[in-house]
Design an enzyme around this catalytic site. Structure first.
Site, PDB file in Angstrom:
ATOM      1  N   HIS A   1      -1.289 -14.429  45.732  1.00 41.08           N
ATOM      2  CA  HIS A   1      -2.324 -15.301  45.911  1.00 41.08           C
ATOM      3  C   HIS A   1      -2.038 -16.826  45.850  1.00 41.08           C
ATOM      4  O   HIS A   1      -2.762 -17.763  45.417  1.00 41.08           O
ATOM      5  CB  HIS A   1      -3.559 -15.059  45.029  1.00 41.08           C
TER       6      HIS A   1
ATOM      7  N   HIS B   1      -8.135 -18.617  37.492  1.00 42.93           N
ATOM      8  CA  HIS B   1      -7.146 -19.299  36.764  1.00 42.93           C
ATOM      9  C   HIS B   1      -7.706 -20.686  36.083  1.00 42.93           C
ATOM     10  O   HIS B   1      -7.591 -21.658  36.498  1.00 42.93           O
ATOM     11  CB  HIS B   1      -6.080 -19.962  37.623  1.00 42.93           C
TER      12      HIS B   1
ATOM     13  N   HIS C   1       6.770 -14.110  39.154  1.00 43.18           N
ATOM     14  CA  HIS C   1       6.818 -15.368  39.017  1.00 43.18           C
ATOM     15  C   HIS C   1       6.609 -16.058  37.729  1.00 43.18           C
ATOM     16  O   HIS C   1       5.807 -15.281  36.845  1.00 43.18           O
ATOM     17  CB  HIS C   1       5.869 -16.028  39.990  1.00 43.18           C
TER      18      HIS C   1
ATOM     19  N   GLU D   1       0.338 -10.847  36.377  1.00 45.91           N
ATOM     20  CA  GLU D   1      -0.847 -10.686  37.410  1.00 45.91           C
ATOM     21  C   GLU D   1      -0.504  -9.306  38.063  1.00 45.91           C
ATOM     22  O   GLU D   1      -1.885  -8.707  38.627  1.00 45.91           O
ATOM     23  CB  GLU D   1      -0.888 -11.785  38.361  1.00 45.91           C
TER      24      GLU D   1
HETATM   25  C1  DHB Z   1       1.530 -20.194  41.924  1.00 41.39           C
HETATM   26  C2  DHB Z   1       1.298 -18.850  41.953  1.00 41.39           C
HETATM   27  C3  DHB Z   1       0.090 -18.355  41.501  1.00 41.39           C
HETATM   28  O1  DHB Z   1      -0.263 -16.894  41.381  1.00 41.39           O
HETATM   29  C4  DHB Z   1      -0.600 -19.231  40.897  1.00 41.39           C
HETATM   30  O2  DHB Z   1      -1.799 -18.618  40.647  1.00 41.39           O
HETATM   31  C5  DHB Z   1      -0.602 -20.617  41.086  1.00 41.39           C
HETATM   32  C6  DHB Z   1       0.602 -20.947  41.613  1.00 41.39           C
HETATM   33  C7  DHB Z   1       2.756 -20.867  42.746  1.00 41.39           C
HETATM   34  O3  DHB Z   1       3.710 -20.097  42.702  1.00 41.39           O
HETATM   35  O4  DHB Z   1       2.744 -21.908  42.861  1.00 41.39           O
HETATM   36 FE    FE Z   2      -2.123 -16.857  40.107  1.00 41.75          FE
END
Ligand code: DHB
Ligand code: FE
Length: 279
Positions: free
Chosen positions: A12, A59, A193, A240
């Site tokens: 997302h 978030h 990530h 996540e």
């Molecule tokens: C990013 C990814 C995410 O899942 C999020 O909630 C906020 C930022 C990103 O990679 O920029």
């Molecule tokens: Fe996220």
């Protein structure tokens, strides 16, 4: 009777929403990813449900870190787009489905899942970006949504197994709703990530591939990862991915993989998407 017609897992990443909103999808950076969305969008055009249950995380947009519920169902008539820091995206307001949402709450409570219930809930990129990935830029989203918000922000988090079991219970709740409804279920977030700290930018294609393969053929394997496993292998925000277990649990024992997309990098993430049908 209501029935689940399929599931989608998708990252997302807010930058994807921003690329759509700001007409940047043809730029070099985005072109390949958006070409990869074409089969996914075609599946969604052919499989418009009566309602989508979207399992996502907030978030710290609607919740503050002072007060966080583990699992929340949105039972409102509508949910407004919002975003922490970025401001709300100019996308359609998300229509709810209060009757079905209350059925879910009652069924899940009866199965010992202590759900929080939100009459009003602003929805951030965790929910609106997947809508844009699936449906692009319509004047109104093609189906109402029941937001199911999972705490993956403020530890302690629900386990990967608990998430899978929640999905199984959602599957049973759908099957016991007495109105004819085609239901989609989505899990959002991931894949590997990490946005901050020493390991910011970490991605792990081997782990992501294993997770995607397991979703198809061995979903219980994805319930055995601890939060530490996710964070070590997939970065702090890779956790996540537990929300995809909710989606997978709702689909039952066997699924068919319809489409998979994996692309690095998208912002700081390994972008992943999968579409699964039952059977
Ligand atoms: C990013 C990814 C995410 O899942 C999020 O909630 C906020 C930022 C990103 O990679 O920029
Ligand atoms: Fe996220």
């Amino acid at each position: 009777m209501a029935r689940v017609i399929g599931g989608m897992g998708t990252s997302h990443v807010p930058g994807v929403g921003s690329a759509i909103d700001n007409a940047k999808t043809h730029e070099d950076y985005w072109q390949k990813l958006f070409a990869g969305f074409e089969p996914l969008r075609a599946w969604h055009r052919d499989n418009v449900p009566d309602v989508n249950i979207i399992v996502f995380n907030d978030h710290a947009t609607s919740y503050s870190l002072d007060s966080y519920s583990t699992f929340t169902v949105g039972v409102g008539e509508e949910f407004k787009p919002a975003d922490e820091g970025w401001g709300p995206r100019a996308v359609p307001v998300v229509q709810g489905h209060p009757e079905f949402a209350w059925h879910l709450v009652e069924h899940l409570m009866a199965e010992d899942f202590d759900m929080a219930v939100a009459g009003s809930l602003d929805v951030d990129h965790g929910l609106t970006v997947p809508l844009s990935i699936a449906y692009d830029q319509p004047d109104a989203w093609p189906a109402p949504v029941i937001p199911v918000c999972v705490n993956v922000i403020q530890h302690p988090l629900p386990t990967a197994l608990r998430c899978y079991r929640l999905g199984q219970a959602i599957g049973r709740a759908v099957a016991r709703f007495d109105i004819n409804l085609k239901v989609g279920i989505w899990g959002t977030g991931g894949l590997s990530h990490q946005l901050g700290g020493e390991r910011a930018g970490v991605v792990n294609p081997d782990f992501d591939k294993q997770f995607l393969d397991n979703l198809v053929s061995d979903p219980l394997a994805n319930t055995k990862f601890s939060h530490t496993d996710f964070i070590r292998e997939a970065g702090s925000e890779g956790v996540e991915m537990i929300m995809w277990n909710v989606m997978r649990g709702a689909l039952g024992d066997t699924v068919k993989e319809v489409y998979r997309l994996y692309h690095i990098p998208v912002s700081a993430t390994a972008y992943g998407a999968i579409i699964l049908e039952i059977g």
